[in-house]
Design a protein around this motif. Structure first.
Motif, short mmCIF file in Angstrom:
data_model
loop_
_atom_site.label_atom_id
_atom_site.label_comp_id
_atom_site.label_asym_id
_atom_site.label_seq_id
_atom_site.Cartn_x
_atom_site.Cartn_y
_atom_site.Cartn_z
N LYS A 87 0.84 -1.18 0.00
CA LYS A 87 0.00 0.00 0.00
C LYS A 87 0.88 1.24 0.00
O LYS A 87 1.91 1.28 0.65
CB LYS A 87 -0.92 0.01 1.22
CG LYS A 87 -1.97 -1.08 1.23
CD LYS A 87 -2.88 -0.95 2.42
CE LYS A 87 -3.98 -2.01 2.41
NZ LYS A 87 -4.88 -1.87 3.57
N SER A 88 0.44 2.24 -0.73
CA SER A 88 1.17 3.49 -0.77
C SER A 88 0.94 4.25 0.53
O SER A 88 0.05 3.92 1.33
CB SER A 88 0.73 4.33 -1.96
OG SER A 88 -0.64 4.70 -1.82
N PHE A 89 1.72 5.30 0.73
CA PHE A 89 1.58 6.12 1.94
C PHE A 89 0.19 6.75 2.00
O PHE A 89 -0.41 6.84 3.07
CB PHE A 89 2.65 7.21 1.94
CG PHE A 89 2.66 8.06 3.18
CD1 PHE A 89 3.30 7.63 4.33
CD2 PHE A 89 2.00 9.28 3.20
CE1 PHE A 89 3.30 8.41 5.49
CE2 PHE A 89 2.00 10.07 4.34
CZ PHE A 89 2.65 9.63 5.49
N GLY A 90 -0.33 7.16 0.83
CA GLY A 90 -1.66 7.76 0.80
C GLY A 90 -2.75 6.78 1.17
O GLY A 90 -3.75 7.16 1.78
N ASP A 91 -2.59 5.50 0.78
CA ASP A 91 -3.58 4.48 1.14
C ASP A 91 -3.56 4.17 2.63
O ASP A 91 -4.60 3.87 3.23
CB ASP A 91 -3.32 3.20 0.35
CG ASP A 91 -3.55 3.39 -1.14
OD1 ASP A 91 -4.36 4.26 -1.49
OD2 ASP A 91 -2.90 2.69 -1.94
N LYS A 92 -2.38 4.26 3.23
CA LYS A 92 -2.28 3.96 4.66
C LYS A 92 -2.77 5.12 5.52
O LYS A 92 -3.35 4.91 6.58
CB LYS A 92 -0.82 3.63 5.02
CG LYS A 92 -0.29 2.34 4.40
CD LYS A 92 1.16 2.10 4.81
CE LYS A 92 1.70 0.82 4.22
NZ LYS A 92 3.12 0.58 4.58
N TYR A 93 -2.50 6.35 5.09
CA TYR A 93 -2.85 7.52 5.91
C TYR A 93 -3.64 8.52 5.07
O TYR A 93 -3.15 9.61 4.76
CB TYR A 93 -1.59 8.18 6.46
CG TYR A 93 -0.66 7.22 7.19
CD1 TYR A 93 -0.94 6.81 8.48
CD2 TYR A 93 0.48 6.72 6.55
CE1 TYR A 93 -0.10 5.93 9.15
CE2 TYR A 93 1.32 5.84 7.21
CZ TYR A 93 1.02 5.45 8.50
OH TYR A 93 1.86 4.58 9.15
N PRO A 94 -4.87 8.19 4.68
CA PRO A 94 -5.65 9.11 3.83
C PRO A 94 -5.99 10.42 4.52
O PRO A 94 -6.00 11.48 3.90
CB PRO A 94 -6.90 8.29 3.49
CG PRO A 94 -7.02 7.29 4.59
CD PRO A 94 -5.61 6.95 4.99
N ALA A 95 -6.29 10.36 5.83
CA ALA A 95 -6.64 11.58 6.55
C ALA A 95 -5.45 12.54 6.60
O ALA A 95 -5.63 13.77 6.50
CB ALA A 95 -7.10 11.24 7.97
N LEU A 96 -4.25 12.00 6.76
CA LEU A 96 -3.05 12.84 6.80
C LEU A 96 -2.82 13.52 5.45
O LEU A 96 -2.48 14.71 5.41
CB LEU A 96 -1.84 11.99 7.18
CG LEU A 96 -0.52 12.74 7.42
CD1 LEU A 96 -0.67 13.72 8.56
CD2 LEU A 96 0.61 11.77 7.71
N ILE A 97 -3.02 12.80 4.37
CA ILE A 97 -2.84 13.38 3.04
C ILE A 97 -3.88 14.48 2.80
O ILE A 97 -3.56 15.56 2.29
CB ILE A 97 -2.95 12.30 1.96
CG1 ILE A 97 -1.80 11.28 2.12
CG2 ILE A 97 -2.92 12.91 0.58
CD1 ILE A 97 -0.43 11.89 1.96
N THR A 98 -5.13 14.23 3.20
CA THR A 98 -6.17 15.24 3.03
C THR A 98 -5.86 16.49 3.85
O THR A 98 -6.00 17.62 3.35
CB THR A 98 -7.53 14.66 3.45
OG1 THR A 98 -7.81 13.49 2.68
CG2 THR A 98 -8.64 15.68 3.23
#
Length: 264
Positions: A87-98
């Motif tokens: 999983k990419s970083f965005g898939d693991k931490y979607p709230a952080l990316i948003t």
């Protein structure tokens, strides 16, 4: 072919291997006679080796379904070890990316306003500056599309006709915002632009025919009152700045309306 719906293997003439436990078989001899695969997305690659053939299966979104030909082959175990799908970083931490995108949005907007006002103090030509802004945006999009980040959407005449009103409203709103920035204080322009939710609600009610609840109108009343008070007490007030900001609000409201229609 890079996309296929099914792959048939003969258990006597083909052997199935996996360098990353792609298919954890209990018995090497119990290879199913048919392997059915979903359409392949263009992401993580897992190799499947057969006799004389080499397929790169991309399985980050669509799972592979193994169909056993006989009851004996039904005990081959799970078709795919889900832990192997990276999983990419965005898939693991979607709230952080948003949250990061929200921060960048506000941060860059603040820098934009400050630099914009400095430019207008020495170069009071908002229309020319607005054209430069839009040209830089066009160049940025062209460069991004050229490297497929993000992938460019297919464009045809119907799509251009659908998006032209959106583009016109966006350009008008951006130019009028800059005219207001050049005429009055940046803080006052943003105060007037705080009326945009009220104008959006009005357009939804009276143009689109959407019923806006009374509670929403009441929640917008303090915004209208606050903007009115700020306009009356603003030292840098002039009609050019106020009217330009209001035209920008209306243009962005119609941009939202046309965008909504385009996405239906």
């Amino acid at each position: 072919n890079s996309r296929f719906s099914s792959l048939y293997l003969s258990p006597t003439s083909s052997s199935l291997y996996s360098s990353a436990s792609f298919l954890p078989l209990k018995r090497r001899s119990s290879i199913p006679s048919a392997l059915a695969f979903s359409p392949l997305p263009k992401q993580t690659k897992y190799p499947l080796f057969t006799t004389g053939l080499n397929y790169s299966l991309r399985l980050s979104q669509f799972p592979a379904v193994v169909a056993a030909a006989t009851a004996e082959d039904a005990d081959i175990g799970p078709a795919l070890d889900q832990s192997l799908i990276s999983k990419s970083f965005g898939d693991k931490y979607p709230a952080l990316i948003t949250g990061l995108f929200f921060f960048l949005w506000y941060f860059l907007n603040v820098i934009f306003n400050i630099l914009n006002k400095k430019v207008y103090n020495y170069f009071p030509y908002p229309y020319f500056v607005s054209v430069v802004h839009l040209l830089v945006g066009v160049v940025y999009c062209l460069v991004s599309w050229s490297v497929s980040l993000p992938k460019r959407a297919p464009i045809d005449k119907d799509l251009l006709a659908l998006l032209t009103p959106v583009a016109i409203c966006h350009a008008l709103g951006h130019v009028m915002s800059n005219v207001s920035f050049a005429a009055v204080a940046v803080s006052f322009t943003h105060t007037v632009k705080a009326l945009e939710p009220f104008i959006n609600a009005s357009a939804s009610q009276f143009i689109l025919g959407h019923q806006i609840p009374l509670s929403l109108w009441l929640s917008l009343a303090p915004v209208v009152i606050g903007v009115s008070v700020a306009s009356l007490t603003e030292l840098s007030f002039n009609w050019t700045g106020f009217v330009s900001a209001m035209i920008s609000n209306i243009a962005f409201t119609y941009r939202s309306i046309y965008s909504k229609k385009a996405m239906v």
